[in-house]
Design an enzyme around this catalytic site. Structure first.
Site, PDB file in Angstrom:
ATOM      1  N   GLU A 131       0.694  -1.098   0.054  1.00  0.00           N
ATOM      2  CA  GLU A 131      -0.016   0.040  -0.154  1.00  0.00           C
ATOM      3  C   GLU A 131       0.934   1.277  -0.077  1.00  0.00           C
ATOM      4  O   GLU A 131       0.599   2.244  -0.422  1.00  0.00           O
ATOM      5  CB  GLU A 131      -0.918   0.066   1.257  1.00  0.00           C
ATOM      6  CG  GLU A 131      -2.223   0.710   0.962  1.00  0.00           C
ATOM      7  CD  GLU A 131      -3.400   0.347   2.016  1.00  0.00           C
ATOM      8  OE1 GLU A 131      -3.958  -0.694   1.987  1.00  0.00           O
ATOM      9  OE2 GLU A 131      -3.348   1.153   3.131  1.00  0.00           O
ATOM     10  N   HIS A 161       7.853 -26.628   0.170  1.00  0.00           N
ATOM     11  CA  HIS A 161       7.074 -27.787  -0.622  1.00  0.00           C
ATOM     12  C   HIS A 161       5.929 -27.173  -1.579  1.00  0.00           C
ATOM     13  O   HIS A 161       4.972 -27.798  -1.802  1.00  0.00           O
ATOM     14  CB  HIS A 161       6.781 -28.732   0.374  1.00  0.00           C
ATOM     15  CG  HIS A 161       7.759 -29.070   1.177  1.00  0.00           C
ATOM     16  ND1 HIS A 161       8.235 -30.142   0.782  1.00  0.00           N
ATOM     17  CD2 HIS A 161       8.117 -28.679   2.326  1.00  0.00           C
ATOM     18  CE1 HIS A 161       9.412 -30.717   1.448  1.00  0.00           C
ATOM     19  NE2 HIS A 161       9.452 -29.796   2.734  1.00  0.00           N
ATOM     20  N   LYS A 191     -13.786   1.644  -2.345  1.00  0.00           N
ATOM     21  CA  LYS A 191     -14.516   1.945  -1.052  1.00  0.00           C
ATOM     22  C   LYS A 191     -16.009   2.975  -1.781  1.00  0.00           C
ATOM     23  O   LYS A 191     -16.971   2.609  -0.923  1.00  0.00           O
ATOM     24  CB  LYS A 191     -13.741   3.149  -0.153  1.00  0.00           C
ATOM     25  CG  LYS A 191     -12.674   2.128   0.890  1.00  0.00           C
ATOM     26  CD  LYS A 191     -12.362   3.144   1.756  1.00  0.00           C
ATOM     27  CE  LYS A 191     -11.310   2.637   2.808  1.00  0.00           C
ATOM     28  NZ  LYS A 191     -10.671   3.551   3.674  1.00  0.00           N
TER      29      LYS A 191
END
Ligand code: PA5
Length: 469
Positions: free
Chosen positions: A295, A324, A438
Site C-alpha cells: 500500500e 514444498h 470504497k
C-alpha cells in the site's frame, strides 16, 4: 538486557552479482545509488515526526499513553474472558502479527491459568461466517471489544461495530458501553462522535500515524498489553532500531541498505517481494509487511505528478512449509523477485528427534538432531539453493523472537518502506487506489452523497455472457 546480543542482523550478500551472477547487483550499481539513498535519508531526517511521519516518534513520545494502556489492560484482564479487535487492514494486521510473534502459538487454547490474558480474536473482515463463528465461541457479555479505525468511517469496521453493539445493547442495555473501547483519531470520522455520545473509553491514534504504520501506537499496544506482551520492550526495540539506522551511510544503516538494494532490484525488473519467515511465530509478520510494502509503494504518480506505476508486489511465504509449495518457482522461475528470509538464531523451545528406524539410513540420519537444527539447516539450504539459481535474496536474522526484537523488526520495515518510497519519489503515506473501491461500495449500498458514483457504476460496460462459462 544486552541489547547488542539481541540486535537484528541484515545480510545482503546474496543480492550481489558476486554471489548470484548475472542478475545480481553490481558494486557499481550500488555505488551509483548512494547519493539517492543519502537524499532519502536526509528527507526522512528532516521530516520525521511531522506530516504523515508521526509514526517515527512513537518509540519516544508515549510515556503517558503507555501508563494508561497498562492500567486499562490490567482492568480488562481482570474483568473479561475475551478481547476482540474490530477493525481491518492496518488496524488488524499489526495486532495479529505481534500476538502471533510473541505469545504462545496456541494462545487461545491455553488454560485460563496459563494464558497471560483473555482470549484474543481479530475480526479483519466482514465475512458473515466469520462473525457468526466468533459469536459461537464468545459470550459478548464477557468480552471487551476494541473498535479500531483511524478514519473513523471504514464501512467494514463500522459494520462490525453495529452488529456487536446491537447484541450488547440487547444483552446489557446501558451497561453495553463498558464492553467497548474505541481507538480512533481525535477529531476525524464517526467513531469519535460515538465516543462522545455513548461515553466509550477511548484511545487516540495520533495525527501523522497512518493505519499501516500504527502498530506501535494504541492500535497495537492495547491489544498487546491486554495479552501480556511487554509493550515498553516493544517500543524499546523500535527505538534501538532507530538508533541503528541513524546514519546516511548505507553500510551503517541496515534499513537504508535494504531500501537501496530493493530500489536497484526494482529497476532491474524484480517487481515481486517475497517475505519468507522461517518461524511460525513470524508468519503473520509477513501479512503485516505485505500491507505496509504494497500500500505504501504501489503508486501511479510520483510526487512531481508524472506517471510512474511504482511498487513491488509483496508475497508471503512460510519456511519450511512453502519449500514444498513455492520454492520450485522461486529457484527456476523468472528473475522477478527479491526474497527476504527471516531467520532465527535461537528458537524458544526445541524438540529432540528421537532414535528410530535403525534399518533405514535415509530416515535414521535425522535421529540425534533436533527440530531446531533441522529448520535452521533448511533455511540455510534454501538460501543456498536460491542463491545458486541466480535469484536475489537477503536475510534478516533475529537472535530470538521476543518483544525487543519484534519492536526492532517492525521499525526496520517501516524505515525501509519510508526510505524506499523517498527513493522512488512517491507519496509513501497515502492510498488513493483504495478509495475507488470504497466509494463504489458506498454507492452500491446507497450511502447518501454517492448517487453520481452509483450512476457511473450502472453505466459500466455490460458483461458479455460469452465470457461467463
Ligand atoms: O494503511 C491504511 O491507512 C489502511 O490500509 C487502513 O489501515 C485501512 O483501510 C483501515 O482504515 P481505518 O483505520 O481508517 O479504518
Amino acid at each position: 538486557m544486552d541489547m547488542e546480543k539481541m540486535r537484528l542482523r541484515l545480510d545482503v550478500n546474496n543480492m550481489m552479482d558476486t554471489a548470484v551472477g548475472a542478475h545480481g547487483i553490481t558494486q557499481k550499481e550500488l555505488d551509483g545509488v548512494i547519493p539517492k539513498a543519502k537524499e532519502a535519508f536526509e528527507y526522512f531526517k528532516k521530516n520525521r515526526g511531522s506530516g504523515m511521519m508521526g509514526w517515527s516518534e512513537l518509540p519516544y513520545n508515549q510515556q503517558e499513553v503507555v501508563k494508561q494502556l497498562l492500567d486499562t489492560a490490567a482492568a480488562i484482564r481482570s474483568r473479561f474472558k475475551n478481547f476482540v479487535v474490530l477493525g481491518i487492514g492496518g488496524s488488524a494486521l499489526g495486532p495479529t502479527a505481534v500476538q502471533q510473534a510473541i505469545n504462545h502459538l496456541h494462545y487461545n487454547e491455553l488454560s485460563d491459568q496459563k494464558r497471560p490474558g483473555p482470549r484474543l480474536y481479530v475480526e479483519d473482515n466482514v465475512d458473515p461466517e466469520r462473525m457468526l463463528a466468533l459469536l459461537d465461541v464468545i459470550d459478548p457479555a464477557q468480552t471487551c471489544f476494541n473498535v479500531i479505525t483511524k478514519s473513523g468511517s471504514t464501512s467494514e469496521t463500522m459494520t462490525q461495530y453495529l452488529v456487536i453493539n446491537d447484541i450488547l445493547q440487547q444483552r446489557l442495555g446501558d451497561a453495553a458501553k463498558e464492553n467497548i473501547i474505541a481507538t480512533t483519531s481525535a477529531d476525524k470520522g464517526n467513531l469519535i462522535k460515538l465516543v462522545k455520545s455513548q461515553g466509550y473509553k477511548s484511545f487516540i491514534i495520533p495525527d501523522g500515524v497512518g493505519g499501516r504504520f500504527s502498530e506501535l501506537c494504541p492500535v497495537g499496544l492495547l491489544c498487546a498489553a491486554v495479552c501480556g506482551i511487554d509493550i515498553e520492550l516493544l517500543l524499546k526495540g523500535a527505538a534501538y532500531m532507530d538508533s541503528l539506522c541513524s546514519e546516511s551511510d548505507i553500510y551503517r544503516n541496515p534499513a537504508l541498505m535494504a531500501a537501496a538494494m530493493q530500489y536497484i532490484a526494482m529497476g532491474k525488473g524484480a517487481n515481486i517481494s517475497v517475505m519468507m519467515p522461517y518461524a511460525d511465530s513470524l508468519k503473520y509478520m509477513a501479512d503485516w509487511y505485505c500491507q505496509l510494502w504494497g500500500e505504501s509503494l504501489g503508486k501511479r504518480y510520483a510526487l512531481d505528478g508524472s506517471e510512474v506505476f511504482a511498487g513491488q508486489t509483496p508475497v508471503k511465504a512460510l519456511g519450511v512449509t512453502d519449500q514444498h509449495s513455492q520454492i520450485q518457482l522461486y529457484t527456476e522461475g523468472p528473475f522477478d523477485k527479491v526474497i527476504t528470509f527471516l531467520a532465527v538464531d535461537e528458537y524458544r523451545g526445541d524438540v529432540a528427534i528421537p532414535e528410530g528406524c535403525p534399518d533405514i539410513p535415509a530416515v535414521n540420519f535425522l535421529c540425534g538432531h533436533t527440530m531446531q537444527e533441522l529448520i535452521k539447516a533448511e533455511q540455510l539450504a534454501t538460501e543456498y539453493a536460491v542463491m545458486k539459481s541466480g535469484k536475489l535474496s537477503h536475510t534478516i536474522t533475529l537472535p530470538q523472537v521476543n518483544a525487543f526484537t519484534v519492536g526492532q523488526l517492525l521499525y526496520f520495515f517501516e524505515l525501509e518502506t519510508a526510505f524506499t518510497g523517498a527513493m522512488l519519489g512517491i507519496n509513501t503515506f497515502d492510498q488513493p487506489g483504495v478509495e475507488e473501491g470504497k466509494n463504489a461500495t458506498y454507492a452500491l449500498l446507497g450511502r447518501p452523497g454517492y448517487e453520481d458514483k452509483k450512476a457511473e457504476l450502472d453505466a459500466r460496460p455490460a458483461k458479455n455472457p460469452r465470457f461467463i462459462i
